[in-house]
Design a protein around this motif. Sequence first.
Motif, PDB file in Angstrom:
ATOM      1  N   ASN A 115      43.150  37.751  33.785  1.00 28.53           N
ATOM      2  CA  ASN A 115      42.083  37.626  34.781  1.00 28.53           C
ATOM      3  C   ASN A 115      42.515  36.708  35.925  1.00 28.53           C
ATOM      4  OD1 ASN A 115      40.345  39.301  33.396  1.00 28.53           O
ATOM      5  ND2 ASN A 115      39.231  37.639  32.384  1.00 28.53           N
ATOM      6  N   GLU A 119      43.118  37.656  39.928  1.00 25.73           N
ATOM      7  CA  GLU A 119      42.490  36.933  41.040  1.00 25.73           C
ATOM      8  C   GLU A 119      43.534  36.510  42.064  1.00 25.73           C
ATOM      9  OE1 GLU A 119      39.538  33.085  41.793  1.00 25.73           O
ATOM     10  OE2 GLU A 119      40.010  33.772  39.756  1.00 25.73           O
ATOM     11  N   ALA A 146      35.240  43.482  39.900  1.00 28.27           N
ATOM     12  CA  ALA A 146      34.337  42.338  39.764  1.00 28.27           C
ATOM     13  C   ALA A 146      35.011  41.055  40.231  1.00 28.27           C
ATOM     14  CB  ALA A 146      33.890  42.209  38.306  1.00 28.27           C
ATOM     15  N   ILE A 147      36.289  40.912  39.905  1.00 30.63           N
ATOM     16  CA  ILE A 147      37.043  39.727  40.357  1.00 30.63           C
ATOM     17  C   ILE A 147      37.130  39.720  41.878  1.00 30.63           C
ATOM     18  CG2 ILE A 147      39.352  38.695  40.389  1.00 30.63           C
ATOM     19  CD1 ILE A 147      39.652  39.637  37.471  1.00 30.63           C
ATOM     20  N   ARG A 148      37.371  40.895  42.477  1.00 29.80           N
ATOM     21  CA  ARG A 148      37.466  40.979  43.940  1.00 29.80           C
ATOM     22  C   ARG A 148      36.135  40.586  44.594  1.00 29.80           C
ATOM     23  NH1 ARG A 148      40.973  43.980  47.123  1.00 29.80           N
ATOM     24  NH2 ARG A 148      41.597  45.321  45.371  1.00 29.80           N
ATOM     25  N   ARG A 149      35.025  41.061  44.015  1.00 31.33           N
ATOM     26  CA  ARG A 149      33.721  40.738  44.599  1.00 31.33           C
ATOM     27  C   ARG A 149      33.432  39.241  44.515  1.00 31.33           C
ATOM     28  NH1 ARG A 149      32.658  45.685  42.130  1.00 31.33           N
ATOM     29  NH2 ARG A 149      31.863  44.727  40.221  1.00 31.33           N
ATOM     30  N   ARG A 150      33.810  38.627  43.408  1.00 37.42           N
ATOM     31  CA  ARG A 150      33.579  37.173  43.278  1.00 37.42           C
ATOM     32  C   ARG A 150      34.404  36.395  44.288  1.00 37.42           C
ATOM     33  NH1 ARG A 150      33.924  38.174  37.626  1.00 37.42           N
ATOM     34  NH2 ARG A 150      36.024  37.282  37.588  1.00 37.42           N
ATOM     35  N   ALA A 151      35.581  36.914  44.607  1.00 36.49           N
ATOM     36  CA  ALA A 151      36.490  36.188  45.505  1.00 36.49           C
ATOM     37  C   ALA A 151      36.405  36.695  46.938  1.00 36.49           C
ATOM     38  CB  ALA A 151      37.930  36.312  45.002  1.00 36.49           C
ATOM     39  N   SER A 152      35.418  37.544  47.250  1.00 35.55           N
ATOM     40  CA  SER A 152      35.383  38.219  48.550  1.00 35.55           C
ATOM     41  C   SER A 152      35.332  37.265  49.726  1.00 35.55           C
ATOM     42  CB  SER A 152      34.195  39.183  48.609  1.00 35.55           C
ATOM     43  OG  SER A 152      32.977  38.474  48.418  1.00 35.55           O
TER      44      SER A 152
END
Length: 344
Positions: A115, A119, A146-152
Amino acid sequence: MNGQRLADASALISGPSTELVSLSELTRFDSPRLSGADHEHVRLLAESDTELPPILVNRRTMSVVDGMHRVRAAELRGQEKIEAVFCECDDEEAFVLAVKANISHGLPLPRSDRNAAAERIVSSHPEWSDRAIAAVTGLSHKTVGAIRRRASGEIPHSNTRMGRDGRERPVDAAEGREQAGRILAERPGVSLREVAREAGICTATVRDVRDRLRRGEAPAGPTRRGPGTAPAEAAAEGTPETAGTLPRPKALARIDGGADHEVDLAGLIHNLRKDPSLRFSESGRTLLRLLDVCTVGPQEWTRIGENVPPHRAEIIVSAARACSRAWQDFATELERRSDRQASG
């Protein structure tokens, strides 16, 4: 990938042979294992009677890309040297190689580490699709999304995504269509292939945009179609997140638009180097190396020709022509195979 070359446990591996490298020459580890080396695994490797497999080393920095446990085991054995395969890449490329190598062999990489790796790769390669990153990290594309959205809010914005097939597609398909419409309106004689390249969409989609404009419709949005007729891009292009699922192969696009059309070979090969499907296979890396040789400019060819020994000129002429025929045969066979797949 920043236009740089990459390799499988590999960026561009210098060759299939290994070299003995002194342990004292090796520098840092940039391992995806957040907790560092597993001491029990190191001990088991050190006590094994088998020879340690070659490690992967970045020749630019002499840092270990893959093989942290093997290096520690070699030190426990009292070895001064270890077999290594070399690659040449920047730090971010080396990290991608390390992740890919660690999920394909050796001690399994924990999910938390995968994970964290995803990221980091999302941040360093925002143009890669979720499926492309998932293939490297061993995660599902939904997890990567989901990782991309959290780090957008922390990653650079990219209007396109590169899939596992190496093709770039716009994140917003409508945006690519709108751009194609503008190009077609401003340059009526432009080829569909050129529009596709500039707009980041496939040729079939450009053809659909052109047909829409001729019917007086907008480049994107609902269209007047007969029942049962699917949009062109649904069959030919896919979306950024389905880019990893390959459609039926299409015939190869011919890039030699005539004798008056000069192919930008260096540009073509630069784009090919971004393609994970080539970088992450032995045959793909071999092909890239062979193509790279052909990018020598006219002045360099002149310099090389002027330094050919006269008594070897005839043999070199024969060898050069044989190489040319080999490339021509390769190109012809590749076109035939693509045409057969497209018609099948």
